[in-house]
Write an enzyme that holds these catalytic residues in place. Structure first.
Site, short mmCIF file in Angstrom:
data_model
loop_
_atom_site.label_atom_id
_atom_site.label_comp_id
_atom_site.label_asym_id
_atom_site.label_seq_id
_atom_site.Cartn_x
_atom_site.Cartn_y
_atom_site.Cartn_z
N ASP A 126 -7.50 -84.28 76.57
CA ASP A 126 -6.32 -83.61 76.01
C ASP A 126 -5.24 -84.27 74.94
O ASP A 126 -6.11 -86.26 75.19
CB ASP A 126 -4.64 -83.47 76.95
CG ASP A 126 -3.64 -82.79 76.41
OD1 ASP A 126 -3.83 -82.35 76.28
OD2 ASP A 126 -2.93 -83.79 76.09
N GLU B 167 -10.10 -81.74 72.32
CA GLU B 167 -8.60 -81.21 71.81
C GLU B 167 -8.30 -81.54 70.77
O GLU B 167 -7.66 -82.80 70.85
CB GLU B 167 -7.23 -80.94 72.45
CG GLU B 167 -6.48 -80.34 71.64
CD GLU B 167 -4.71 -80.42 72.37
OE1 GLU B 167 -4.04 -79.43 72.28
OE2 GLU B 167 -4.68 -81.75 73.22
#
Ligand SMILES: [Ca+2]
Ligand SMILES: [Ca+2]
Length: 528
Positions: free
Chosen positions: A239, A276
């Site tokens: 993330d 990401e």
């Protein structure tokens, strides 16, 4: 379940006939058929992103859980899925769990570590890899490290976070966004009764960890190794990968992920890492050394634009450019393609509920290069627009009275039974979106060219048509998609006229000699 199995068999048999492969002689074993047809290979295969909270509730408390998810592994297997990405499952004060309190725990709403180990085992039995979200840019402000750090300036945990005096110039001058993935403009947050503020890129509930502190890096590596070694997951989805260090230190970000990868490879040499990085390809590319797989947000934007304008002719050119950009940094990158994920409006809502467009979107996702990710519910046309809860609504397995695992933690606004037919109904309908997904995933999984083949854009001098060739070894496949609402007719260039063998068509697309007749939103796939 039995009916679905039968339907799946028929579909696969139909595909064999359509592809011109010899039909399998033994139809009794689904596994046998699949293995015979399989050309896909992890990580160049189709994955499925699951928000555990909304997927399947096994104990009727309204919240999706690990046992529920385990009971649906056969569904994913039948869909042709070879990997899952599970959104965060560790203890957290929020429903989405992207602010973690305990990095090696399982939230009690979702079950126990034993439940999760069983899930991993059951997934592996079906050749499905398990990738979990690892959220280390920040912790929760309820994490014991942060509670200690905020309470006591002398605490050994103080330097786990990033602090500045309230008069420090860097805490001033806020008020503008710094990235595509956050609209937050206040990055420095107060602690009651203290003159010091802490940095939290996304919001005050998510204090950023201080990666300049080697102790923090060691803690993070320990967490990663725990999940790989003790639990047996296959990798991580990282993330906020571009926010580890502040925006003006991109080289430190790239270097951190290379170090992270090397540390993980010490315990699992084939560890899978998908990052990401919300940005265009030139910003993403330098991350491919540390994070060999990265989400291709840029193509998701291009595909959506193309569906909205009805102009598909530049899609393959864009994709080719992105691939070349990555290639220069790491020739072994994995291009993790998506239509949308848990942070974006659902694709079906973006195309205003138009089933034809949703089907073309899927056809593009599964025929263009990459290792595609399906966001849970996309395959049944779930709808949803922000705020975030409304793009993460309960999955619809069956009509309400028959659904034994529908979650109820949030009241759906978009994906109601009025708007979306549940899985059980779509499974019976050969023209459903679900069976469209199944057919395309099966087609892709049985073709080396579609799975890993190189991409060559084809210019047909027609704005509506996305045309490209995928080639791997002896296999060469010409793909045509009409993205417009008008029928078009295109001439196959002389150099490609050996592509004659029909392997798939949608919406009555036809080939007459060197002319392809493409009704609105149709596709034609022909092999040399
Ligand atoms: Ca539950
Ligand atoms: Ca950070």
């Amino acid at each position: 379940m039995k009916k679905r199995n039968l339907h799946h068999l028929l579909l696969i048999t139909a595909l064999y006939l359509a592809t011109g492969c010899s039909a399998p002689t033994v139809l009794g074993s689904e596994v046998g058929i699949k293995s015979e047809a399989k050309a896909s290979e992890w990580p160049h295969s189709v994955s499925y992103e699951i928000f555990v909270q909304s997927f399947c509730d096994s104990d009727n408390d309204g919240i999706g859980d690990i046992k529920g998810m385990t009971s649906k592994l056969d569904y994913l297997d039948e869909l042709g899925i070879e990997g899952v990405w599970l959104m965060p499952m560790s203890p957290s004060p929020s429903y989405h769990k992207y602010d973690v309190n305990d990095y090696t725990g399982i939230h009690p709403d979702y079950g126990t570590m034993e439940d999760f180990k069983t899930f991993v085992e059951e997934a592996h039995k079906r050749n499905i890899k398990v990738v979990i979200d690892l959220v280390v840019n920040h912790s929760s402000n309820q994490h014991p490290w942060f509670l200690e750090a905020a309470k006591d300036e002398k605490s050994p945990y103080r330097d786990y976070y990033v602090w500045a005096h309230k008069d420090d110039p860097q805490t001033k001058g806020e008020g503008k966004t710094t990235g595509d993935d956050s609209h937050n403009v206040q990055h420095w947050h107060e602690v009651k009764g203290s003159d010091y503020k802490y940095f939290g890129y996304f919001w005050g509930g998510m204090p950023d960890l201080n990666f300049d502190n080697p102790k923090v890096r060691q803690e993070v590596y320990k967490v990663g190794r725990y999940w790989l070694e003790e639990v047996g997951v296959d990798g991580f989805r990282l993330d906020a990968a571009r926010h580890i260090f502040p925006d003006d230190r991109p080289a430190d970000n790239h270097a951190f992920w290379e170090e992270f990868r090397a540390e993980m490879q010490k315990v699992k040499p084939d560890v899978y890492l998908v990052g990401e990085v919300w940005a265009e390809a030139d910003v993403v590319a330098p991350y491919t050394k540390g994070l060999p797989a990265l989400f291709n947000f840029e193509m998701s934007w291009k595909i959506l634009d193309a569906l909205k304008t009805g102009n598909g002719d530049s899609l393959a050119i864009h994709h080719d450019r992105i691939i070349n950009t990555y290639q220069q940094v790491n020739p072994n990158f994995v291009d993790a393609t998506i239509l949308s994920n848990h942070d974006q409006n659902r694709i079906m809502s973006e195309v205003d509920g138009d089933l034809n467009k949703a089907k073309v979107a899927a056809a593009l996702l599964f025929t263009l290069p990459g290792a595609p990710y399906v966001y849970y519910g996309e395959e049944i046309g779930m709808q949803g627009k922000k705020p975030d809860e409304m793009i993460r609504e309960p999955f619809l397995w069956d009509t309400k009275t028959n659904d034994d695992c529908r979650t109820t933690w949030v009241t759906p606004k978009f994906s109601t039974e009025q708007n979306v037919k549940p899985v059980a109904q779509q499974a019976q309908d050969p023209n459903s979106l679900l069976n469209h997904y199944k057919a395309y995933i099966q087609l892709r999984n049985s073709s080396k060219a579609l799975t890993q083949g190189k991409l060559e854009p084809v210019n047909l001098s027609n704005r509506a048509v996305s045309a490209f060739v995928r080639t791997m070894g002896d296999e060469s496949v010409l793909v045509l998609h009409n993205l417009s609402s008008k029928e078009v007719s295109v001439t196959i260039p002389a150099s490609l006229q050996e592509h004659k063998q029909l392997i798939h068509q949608h919406n009555a697309a036809k080939l007459y000699g060197s002319t392809a007749q493409l009704p609105p939103y149709s596709s034609l796939i022909i092999r040399k």
